[in-house]
Write a protein that holds these residues in place. Structure first.
Motif, mmCIF file in Angstrom:
data_model
loop_
_atom_site.group_PDB
_atom_site.id
_atom_site.type_symbol
_atom_site.label_atom_id
_atom_site.label_comp_id
_atom_site.label_asym_id
_atom_site.label_seq_id
_atom_site.Cartn_x
_atom_site.Cartn_y
_atom_site.Cartn_z
ATOM 1 N N GLU A 99 0.760 -1.168 -0.001
ATOM 2 C CA GLU A 99 -0.060 0.002 -0.100
ATOM 3 C C GLU A 99 0.753 1.148 0.033
ATOM 4 O OE1 GLU A 99 -2.756 -0.182 2.847
ATOM 5 O OE2 GLU A 99 -3.677 -1.840 2.701
ATOM 6 N N PHE A 100 2.353 1.110 0.382
ATOM 7 C CA PHE A 100 2.940 2.329 0.125
ATOM 8 C C PHE A 100 3.362 2.528 -1.212
ATOM 9 C CE2 PHE A 100 7.531 3.632 0.209
ATOM 10 C CZ PHE A 100 7.269 4.837 0.637
ATOM 11 N N ARG A 101 3.363 3.694 -1.410
ATOM 12 C CA ARG A 101 3.731 3.987 -3.008
ATOM 13 C C ARG A 101 3.949 5.617 -3.038
ATOM 14 N NH1 ARG A 101 1.932 1.515 -7.758
ATOM 15 N NH2 ARG A 101 1.553 2.976 -9.363
ATOM 16 N N VAL A 102 4.919 5.690 -3.525
ATOM 17 C CA VAL A 102 5.634 7.273 -3.675
ATOM 18 C C VAL A 102 6.060 7.422 -5.171
ATOM 19 C CG1 VAL A 102 7.620 7.083 -2.449
ATOM 20 C CG2 VAL A 102 6.453 9.213 -2.648
ATOM 21 N N GLU A 103 5.863 8.429 -5.778
ATOM 22 C CA GLU A 103 6.417 9.041 -7.144
ATOM 23 C C GLU A 103 7.834 9.272 -6.796
ATOM 24 O OE1 GLU A 103 4.793 11.443 -11.102
ATOM 25 O OE2 GLU A 103 4.311 11.730 -9.194
ATOM 26 N N LEU A 104 8.785 8.593 -7.629
ATOM 27 C CA LEU A 104 10.088 9.052 -7.351
ATOM 28 C C LEU A 104 10.505 10.261 -7.758
ATOM 29 C CD1 LEU A 104 12.942 7.705 -7.038
ATOM 30 C CD2 LEU A 104 12.959 7.217 -9.726
ATOM 31 N N ALA A 105 9.692 11.059 -8.714
ATOM 32 C CA ALA A 105 9.904 12.584 -8.916
ATOM 33 C C ALA A 105 9.756 13.355 -7.438
ATOM 34 C CB ALA A 105 9.087 13.035 -9.991
#
Length: 682
Positions: A212-218
């Motif tokens: 569920e952890f998801r973060v955009e690399l940018a």
């Protein structure tokens, strides 16, 4: 297991030991004196060590008397003990059993926990076996001889990615008390960091599972920089998850450890030292970097294994389809290697020779001889069909074909076609034989030939009588013509002339059918005798010119020779020339020149017949001399004929030992070439 007391905290906890032991690459930890204090199972496997006790506490990498270590590794270790991270490619080491092993070594220093970093207290050495080939057997690297690499099938090579990452997170938590760890992987498109494992309760972050952890690399610049610059662990403050109320994960800064494969970034490990002002020591940072490298390598191996399994499944599926095609083929297929051993034989091949399925597989040439020779009506046919490389001059790379008769299990006629087989590098690896049962085909051919022969003969007999009576009638009409003008019989004469012309044409067609029957039965006889090709051509031109009669065509003989003598069958060559000249007239409906040229080329007579007619399509030139072949632009009923004349001409020329071929431009005419051997009469 014996360990140095200084390094004991590094190896605290069974979970961390499992991380090292599950690693697919070899791990060796040495103290500041170079003495081995730990090795994992992959190390034991790679270097053929019977058990850890054989090296732990006994093997010193800095001992110059130890030939096993090699000077290159000793030099790399000295640099690591000075506080430098070292990558040492292509080291030639020696296994416990004395065999050479090529490895790539990565050395990570372990420093004391004092603020700012203290003296190095040990080094983590990781070995990855590498394949290396040398053009010669000379010294390489440390001066040790090149040798085949012993592949290490280390534990953990087939581990699931999530299990590998879970062991990494749990192992770090065991080695660094109170530290919290989360491991992320990049999405396939490289845009997102996705959580895969953690060693703490995710509910504090408002999550129920790592995924569920998801973060955009940018949006994570520190992580992106760590992944792009190729460096080691670094401190950073990235928005790693929207921390829940009261949670302080990463608020004071995180250690960002890149997970990097051979050529690309895989993800990142985030390590929080824990509550309050806790800070990670240099020793703990080095440990995190070493474990991250282990995990990245294990991930690469796991992905490679998954790709290999997928590829093997596709290969297996393709092989199953190929086997199904080969097994269902209605021709025998038999593949042999360069030694003549049968490596593949389909069911139809076994049925042809009356053998149980699989009986041919693996047979050596001598066994094949004993098994099959009795099936052949002629032992020489077996030798020609099954002697490896038997192809006229014995060249195994030449395609060849044979026909032979089998008498067991029942009489059959087999066409045996052998072609060379090559691997992807173009190297010859064997021969493929395709076996066609042509028994029914030959029976049909015989029936056709017999029908043609009988029908032609039966037609020719009454035609001969009809033509004879027509000629008698013409002579009677000429005698009955009234003397002195007023020929009332002119119209019957024209009708009779047309009748005789059609009888001649029908007789010619029947003769063609008879010639085809003779050719197919191998009964076309030649009567070679001293023959003048120039005189033969001149007579044929005059006859065709006379028969053509209307004057639309001009016939030309072009030759520097008054005579050109050879031993040929004059009647058969006249048949060939007449056919070519008739074609020149027939396929030049607008008239024009029909030219015959005769010259010599070395020991050959070269004769050409050229016209300016409709020509032949280029793609049909190769099949023009086959039975019943007609060019597509000559299929109109006005051109007539069976399409047998050129086939008969080719067989007559070939029986003389010569060649015949055509050149043409559609719409601009055709040229037919004949080469005939001059022999002793030339």
């Amino acid at each position: 297991m014996v360990t140095s007391t200084i390094l004991a905290p590094i190896l605290r906890g069974a979970a961390l030991t499992r991380v090292f032991d599950r690693s697919p690459s070899s791990v060796q930890i040495v103290d500041r004196c170079g003495l081995t204090v730990y090795v994992n199972r992959a190390f034991l496997h790679l270097f053929d060590v019977p058990d850890a006790a054989a090296v732990v506490g006994r093997f010193n990498l800095l001992d110059e008397s130890s030939a096993d270590a090699g000077a290159g590794l000793r030099y790399a270790l000295e640099r690591a003990l000075a506080g430098e991270e070292v990558d040492a490619p292509d080291l030639a080491l020696t296994s416990f059993s004395g065999l050479p092993v090529w490895v790539r070594a990565s050395l990570t220093p372990i420093q004391a926990p004092e603020e700012g970093g203290g003296p190095v207290r040990g080094v983590i050495v990781q070995h990855e076996p590498v394949a290396r080939r040398h053009a010669d057997a000379g010294a390489v690297g440390d001066g040790e001889p090149a040798a085949p690499v012993r592949a290490a099938h280390a534990p953990g090579a087939r581990g699931e990615p999530d299990a590998i990452l879970h062991e990494l997170a749990v192992g770090l938590g065991a080695a660094i008390p109170h530290a919290r760890c989360m491991v992320t992987l990049l999405s396939p498109d490289g845009r997102w960091l996705i959580g895969r494992a953690a060693n703490f309760d995710l509910a504090s972050l408002g999550l129920t599972a790592p995924g569920e952890f998801r973060v955009e690399l940018a949006r994570a610049p520190a992580t992106r920089a760590a992944l792009e610059d190729g460096g080691g662990p670094r401190a950073g403050v990235d928005p790693i998850a929207a921390a829940g109320p009261g949670d302080d994960f990463g608020r004071g800064g995180l250690l960002i450890v890149p997970l990097r494969g051979d050529r690309r970034a895989l993800g990142a490990l985030y390590l929080d030292a824990g509550p309050g002002d806790a800070r990670l020591t240099d020793c703990q940072i080095a440990l995190a970097g070493a474990l991250a490298r282990q995990a990245a390598f294990a991930l690469g191996r796991a992905r490679l294994h998954a790709q290999t399994e997928h590829l093997l499944a596709r290969v297996s599926e393709a092989r199953a389809r190929l086997d199904a095609v080969i097994d269902s083929a209605h021709e025998g297929i038999l593949v042999r290697d360069l030694a003549g051993r049968v490596v593949l034989a389909n069911p139809f091949a076994h049925d042809l020779y009356g053998l149980a399925r699989g009986r041919l597989l693996g047979l050596e040439p001598a066994d094949l001889d004993a098994t099959l020779r009795g099936c052949f009506a002629d032992g020489r046919a077996f030798d020609e069909a099954f002697t490896p490389g038997r192809a006229g001059d014995g060249d195994p790379e030449e395609e060849y074909r044979r026909e032979y008769v089998l008498v067991r299990p029942r009489e059959r006629i087999i066409r045996h076609i052998v072609t060379p087989a090559y691997d992807q590098a173009g190297e010859l690896i064997g021969q493929v034989a395709v076996l066609h049962d042509i028994t029914a085909e030959r029976a049909g051919t015989r029936a056709r030939d017999e029908l043609l022969a009988v029908a032609s003969h039966e037609l020719k007999t009454p035609l001969t009588s009809i033509k004879g009576f027509a000629q008698l009638l013409r002579r009677d009409l000429e005698r009955a013509a009234p003397p002195g003008g007023g020929d009332t019989l002119e119209r019957p004469r024209r009708h009779l002339a047309a009748l005789l012309g059609q009888l001649d044409r029908l007789t010619g067609l029947i003769n063609e059918l008879l010639d085809v029957a003779r050719i197919d039965a191998d009964r076309l006889e030649l009567r070679p005798e001293r023959c003048d090709l120039v005189a033969l051509a001149r007579a044929a031109l005059e006859r065709v010119d006379l028969e053509e009669g209307c004057g639309r065509h001009r016939f030309v003989l072009d030759t520097p020779h008054d005579a050109l003598i050879g031993r040929w069958d004059g009647l058969r060559l006249d048949q060939v020339l007449t056919n070519l000249l008739d074609n020149g007239v027939k396929y030049s409906p607008d008239g024009g020149a029909v030219r015959v040229a005769i010259a010599t080329r070395d020991d050959w007579a070269h004769l050409t017949v050229a016209d300016t007619g409709i020509g032949i399509p280029a793609h049909q030139l190769e099949t023009l001399f086959e039975p019943f072949a007609r060019a597509s632009n000559a299929a109109a009923p006005a051109y007539g004929g069976f399409g047998l004349g050129l086939y008969i001409a080719r067989r007559i020329v070939e029986r003389h030992g010569g060649q015949i071929w055509a050149e043409s431009v559609e719409g601009r005419g055709s040229t037919f070439h004949l080469l005939l051997p001059l022999g002793s009469e030339g």
